[in-house]
Design a protein around this motif. Structure first.
Motif, PDB file in Angstrom:
ATOM      1  N   MET A   1       1.647  12.666 -20.260  1.00  0.00           N
ATOM      2  CA  MET A   1       2.949  12.601 -19.616  1.00  0.00           C
ATOM      3  C   MET A   1       2.796  12.040 -18.195  1.00  0.00           C
ATOM      4  O   MET A   1       1.925  12.466 -17.454  1.00  0.00           O
ATOM      5  N   LYS A   2       3.652  11.106 -17.840  1.00  0.00           N
ATOM      6  CA  LYS A   2       3.583  10.507 -16.512  1.00  0.00           C
ATOM      7  C   LYS A   2       4.102  11.480 -15.457  1.00  0.00           C
ATOM      8  O   LYS A   2       5.034  12.255 -15.704  1.00  0.00           O
ATOM      9  N   PRO A   3       3.516  11.440 -14.246  1.00  0.00           N
ATOM     10  CA  PRO A   3       4.053  12.250 -13.157  1.00  0.00           C
ATOM     11  C   PRO A   3       5.432  11.741 -12.749  1.00  0.00           C
ATOM     12  O   PRO A   3       5.697  10.533 -12.801  1.00  0.00           O
ATOM     13  N   VAL A   4       6.285  12.652 -12.339  1.00  0.00           N
ATOM     14  CA  VAL A   4       7.659  12.301 -11.979  1.00  0.00           C
ATOM     15  C   VAL A   4       7.758  12.047 -10.477  1.00  0.00           C
ATOM     16  O   VAL A   4       7.282  12.847  -9.661  1.00  0.00           O
ATOM     17  N   ALA A   5       8.373  10.926 -10.123  1.00  0.00           N
ATOM     18  CA  ALA A   5       8.716  10.627  -8.731  1.00  0.00           C
ATOM     19  C   ALA A   5      10.224  10.490  -8.644  1.00  0.00           C
ATOM     20  O   ALA A   5      10.828   9.670  -9.356  1.00  0.00           O
ATOM     21  N   ILE A   6      10.846  11.306  -7.805  1.00  0.00           N
ATOM     22  CA  ILE A   6      12.289  11.228  -7.585  1.00  0.00           C
ATOM     23  C   ILE A   6      12.527  10.444  -6.295  1.00  0.00           C
ATOM     24  O   ILE A   6      11.938  10.753  -5.256  1.00  0.00           O
ATOM     25  N   VAL A   7      13.374   9.430  -6.376  1.00  0.00           N
ATOM     26  CA  VAL A   7      13.733   8.641  -5.199  1.00  0.00           C
ATOM     27  C   VAL A   7      15.190   8.923  -4.882  1.00  0.00           C
ATOM     28  O   VAL A   7      16.081   8.694  -5.710  1.00  0.00           O
ATOM     29  N   ALA A   8      15.436   9.433  -3.699  1.00  0.00           N
ATOM     30  CA  ALA A   8      16.794   9.739  -3.248  1.00  0.00           C
ATOM     31  C   ALA A   8      17.237   8.644  -2.293  1.00  0.00           C
ATOM     32  O   ALA A   8      16.568   8.373  -1.294  1.00  0.00           O
ATOM     33  N   GLY A   9      18.350   7.994  -2.613  1.00  0.00           N
ATOM     34  CA  GLY A   9      18.772   6.877  -1.781  1.00  0.00           C
ATOM     35  C   GLY A   9      20.270   6.685  -1.758  1.00  0.00           C
ATOM     36  O   GLY A   9      21.043   7.587  -2.089  1.00  0.00           O
ATOM     37  N   LEU A  30       6.907   2.113  -7.517  1.00  0.00           N
ATOM     38  CA  LEU A  30       6.460   3.428  -7.971  1.00  0.00           C
ATOM     39  C   LEU A  30       6.216   3.436  -9.478  1.00  0.00           C
ATOM     40  O   LEU A  30       5.267   4.065  -9.966  1.00  0.00           O
ATOM     41  N   ARG A  31       7.059   2.738 -10.211  1.00  0.00           N
ATOM     42  CA  ARG A  31       6.846   2.655 -11.659  1.00  0.00           C
ATOM     43  C   ARG A  31       5.519   1.964 -11.963  1.00  0.00           C
ATOM     44  O   ARG A  31       4.775   2.389 -12.857  1.00  0.00           O
ATOM     45  N   ALA A  32       5.205   0.913 -11.198  1.00  0.00           N
ATOM     46  CA  ALA A  32       3.944   0.200 -11.410  1.00  0.00           C
ATOM     47  C   ALA A  32       2.733   1.061 -11.072  1.00  0.00           C
ATOM     48  O   ALA A  32       1.640   0.840 -11.598  1.00  0.00           O
ATOM     49  N   LEU A  33       2.926   2.060 -10.216  1.00  0.00           N
ATOM     50  CA  LEU A  33       1.846   2.988  -9.882  1.00  0.00           C
ATOM     51  C   LEU A  33       1.657   4.066 -10.946  1.00  0.00           C
ATOM     52  O   LEU A  33       0.765   4.901 -10.825  1.00  0.00           O
ATOM     53  N   GLY A  34       2.509   4.051 -11.965  1.00  0.00           N
ATOM     54  CA  GLY A  34       2.342   4.988 -13.071  1.00  0.00           C
ATOM     55  C   GLY A  34       3.290   6.165 -13.071  1.00  0.00           C
ATOM     56  O   GLY A  34       3.107   7.106 -13.862  1.00  0.00           O
ATOM     57  N   PHE A  35       4.322   6.135 -12.229  1.00  0.00           N
ATOM     58  CA  PHE A  35       5.271   7.249 -12.167  1.00  0.00           C
ATOM     59  C   PHE A  35       6.421   7.062 -13.157  1.00  0.00           C
ATOM     60  O   PHE A  35       6.835   5.938 -13.470  1.00  0.00           O
ATOM     61  N   SER A 104       8.413  17.583 -10.571  1.00  0.00           N
ATOM     62  CA  SER A 104       8.063  16.340  -9.888  1.00  0.00           C
ATOM     63  C   SER A 104       6.782  16.457  -9.073  1.00  0.00           C
ATOM     64  O   SER A 104       6.446  17.512  -8.538  1.00  0.00           O
ATOM     65  N   GLU A 105       6.097  15.337  -8.980  1.00  0.00           N
ATOM     66  CA  GLU A 105       4.937  15.241  -8.099  1.00  0.00           C
ATOM     67  C   GLU A 105       5.364  14.932  -6.675  1.00  0.00           C
ATOM     68  O   GLU A 105       4.747  15.390  -5.718  1.00  0.00           O
ATOM     69  N   ILE A 378       1.366   5.729   0.711  1.00  0.00           N
ATOM     70  CA  ILE A 378       2.300   6.823   0.974  1.00  0.00           C
ATOM     71  C   ILE A 378       2.074   8.001   0.024  1.00  0.00           C
ATOM     72  O   ILE A 378       2.038   9.159   0.445  1.00  0.00           O
ATOM     73  N   VAL A 379       1.904   7.710  -1.261  1.00  0.00           N
ATOM     74  CA  VAL A 379       1.778   8.793  -2.240  1.00  0.00           C
ATOM     75  C   VAL A 379       0.339   9.157  -2.539  1.00  0.00           C
ATOM     76  O   VAL A 379       0.072  10.140  -3.229  1.00  0.00           O
ATOM     77  N   GLY A 380      -0.617   8.353  -2.010  1.00  0.00           N
ATOM     78  CA  GLY A 380      -2.020   8.669  -2.209  1.00  0.00           C
ATOM     79  C   GLY A 380      -2.542   8.234  -3.548  1.00  0.00           C
ATOM     80  O   GLY A 380      -3.190   9.007  -4.260  1.00  0.00           O
ATOM     81  N   ARG A 381      -2.277   6.970  -3.888  1.00  0.00           N
ATOM     82  CA  ARG A 381      -2.732   6.433  -5.157  1.00  0.00           C
ATOM     83  C   ARG A 381      -3.683   5.276  -4.936  1.00  0.00           C
ATOM     84  O   ARG A 381      -3.696   4.645  -3.883  1.00  0.00           O
ATOM     85  N   GLU A 382      -4.451   4.933  -5.962  1.00  0.00           N
ATOM     86  CA  GLU A 382      -5.456   3.883  -5.872  1.00  0.00           C
ATOM     87  C   GLU A 382      -4.818   2.553  -5.484  1.00  0.00           C
ATOM     88  O   GLU A 382      -3.715   2.221  -5.892  1.00  0.00           O
ATOM     89  N   GLY A 383      -5.561   1.778  -4.654  1.00  0.00           N
ATOM     90  CA  GLY A 383      -5.091   0.468  -4.238  1.00  0.00           C
ATOM     91  C   GLY A 383      -4.341   0.500  -2.934  1.00  0.00           C
ATOM     92  O   GLY A 383      -3.824  -0.496  -2.473  1.00  0.00           O
ATOM     93  N   SER A 384      -4.288   1.674  -2.283  1.00  0.00           N
ATOM     94  CA  SER A 384      -3.519   1.821  -1.051  1.00  0.00           C
ATOM     95  C   SER A 384      -4.309   1.377   0.156  1.00  0.00           C
ATOM     96  O   SER A 384      -5.517   1.221   0.123  1.00  0.00           O
ATOM     97  N   GLU A 385      -3.570   1.159   1.233  1.00  0.00           N
ATOM     98  CA  GLU A 385      -4.214   0.882   2.513  1.00  0.00           C
ATOM     99  C   GLU A 385      -3.269   1.315   3.624  1.00  0.00           C
ATOM    100  O   GLU A 385      -2.065   1.394   3.444  1.00  0.00           O
ATOM    101  N   THR A 386      -3.831   1.617   4.775  1.00  0.00           N
ATOM    102  CA  THR A 386      -3.024   2.067   5.897  1.00  0.00           C
ATOM    103  C   THR A 386      -2.203   0.921   6.454  1.00  0.00           C
ATOM    104  O   THR A 386      -2.592  -0.234   6.353  1.00  0.00           O
TER     105      THR A 386
END
Length: 389
Positions: A1-9, A30-35, A104-105, A378-386
């Motif tokens: 099961m994929k982790p859930v990310a809720i985006v409020a906008g 976020l979807r491309a990151l697997g959420f 949600s994650e 931001i979410v702490g996933r692979e491929g990130s950079e500051t």
């Protein structure tokens, strides 16, 4: 099961091209990151739903909901929730939102518009400040918790901002004792492909003349783009009639602007959908734009999601410096100006090797605005950079 990310906008209430596209970058990224991505929105205030077809604002969300469903479908997202002015839940129901929030994650809050009481059950809440200065100046000196329709930054665990210089000694934007981490507007690069148009004549931009009242903070007034524009109004007489503005705002002095040599486009047509907006950018020679007076005067380091879209489309940009030049490479593809002489020099430099500057623009987007990297950080996933460097 994929982790859930809720985006409020804020989508249904303002279903216009560039604004919608900026949200789609977050969702697609976020979807491309697997959420498993869920979008949520609260109406915010009375008569908040703008309908561009009728040019009216009301409590009726039908037009905006239709646009939301249509555009989410194009990026493979199907779960959403909108709470209207009567407290009615559209899409997902209240009970379903409670369950998703507990599962949600991460909750990502874009701007301060949307807060649902269910969000309190999200174990990790991240606030994204896209309007540095406006967010902080509007916060009460006394701690104010979130409430329905107002997502107080104080209700979140982490805080990111497009204002890369907030917290610096020379930046007057108050931090409210929060740690504002710098980030940039993400671009889902699949949504914006480069278009090389060497015959395009106009540097364009999409501009709201004055969308808010001036803000006064500690005796200093901070204004909108109208304040900055007049400092550079003579640019066409210096660099040639190669500038066009898709101008919004009933009070904009269009005749006076046109008399100064600026070509004007219909912002309503340009921003009708994310794709008309995208096509307008794709057909441009590049972008020239002033910044909001608040961002210039505070030296916030703010960078526009619109300008990021031009870069991703392979368009050289000449934009007013808000301090972003400290953290982004300038001089090839991206030019930061402070004076009219700076702007003229940038336009001339782009003309000398247009192809090279177009390629550099896309390269900057790939290296500094790629949603995979920015959202991963931001979410702490692979491929990130500051985004601090």
């Amino acid at each position: 099961m994929k982790p859930v990310a809720i985006v409020a906008g804020y989508f249904v209430g303002n279903p216009l091209g560039g604004h919608v596209l900026s949200i789609l970058h977050w969702l697609a990224g976020l979807r491309a990151l697997g959420f498993d991505v869920v979008f949520a929105e609260h109406h915010g205030w009375p008569d908040a739903c703008w309908n561009p077809a009728t040019q009216t604002s009301s409590d009726d969300p039908a037009y905006g909901i239709g646009e939301l469903q249509r555009h989410l479908h194009t990026i493979g997202i199907h779960r959403w929730c909108f709470v209207d002015a009567h407290g009615t839940y559209h899409g997902l129901g209240k009970r379903e939102m409670w369950t998703l929030c507990r599962q949600s994650e991460v909750l990502i809050g874009l701007w301060t518009v949307t807060w649902l009481e269910e969000f309190a059950d999200c174990r990790r809440r991240i606030f994204i400040d896209t309007d540095p200065g406006f967010t902080q100046f509007a916060m009460s000196p006394a701690p104010a918790p979130p409430r329905m329709g107002y997502a107080s930054p104080l209700g979140f665990h982490e805080h990111f901002t497009y204002g890369a210089r907030i917290g610096r000694a020379d930046c007057p934007i108050p931090t409210h004792d929060l740690t504002w981490k710098p980030t940039r507007p993400p671009v889902s690069l699949d949504l914006l492909q480069p278009h090389f148009t060497p015959d395009a004549q106009y540097f364009t931009t999409v501009m709201s003349w004055t969308s808010r009242q001036p803000i006064v903070h500690e005796g200093v007034e901070y204004g909108q783009k109208d304040v900055e524009f007049w400092r550079f109004a003579d640019l066409p007489s210096r660099a040639g009639p190669c500038f066009e503005i898709a101008l919004a705002g009933k009070r904009a002095p269009r005749e006076q602007i046109a008399a100064a040599g600026w070509r004007l486009a219909d912002a309503g047509i340009v921003t009708a959908t994310p794709w008309t907006y995208r096509d307008y950018i794709a057909g441009s020679r590049g972008e020239f734009s002033v910044a909001v007076n608040l961002e210039v005067k505070t030296r916030s380091g703010w960078f526009s999601d619109r300008t990021a879209a031009y870069l991703a489309s392979g368009k050289p940009v000449v934009v007013q410096d808000t301090g972003f030049s400290e953290n982004l490479p300038c001089g090839e593809g991206l030019f930061a100006f402070r004076t009219i002489d700076d702007a003229v020099s940038a336009v001339e430099e782009i003309a000398r090797d247009y192809r090279r500057h177009c390629a550099a623009a896309r390269r900057i987007a790939e290296e500094y605005f790629d949603a995979h990297r920015i959202l991963g950080a931001i979410v702490g996933r692979e491929g990130s950079e500051t985004c601090e460097s």
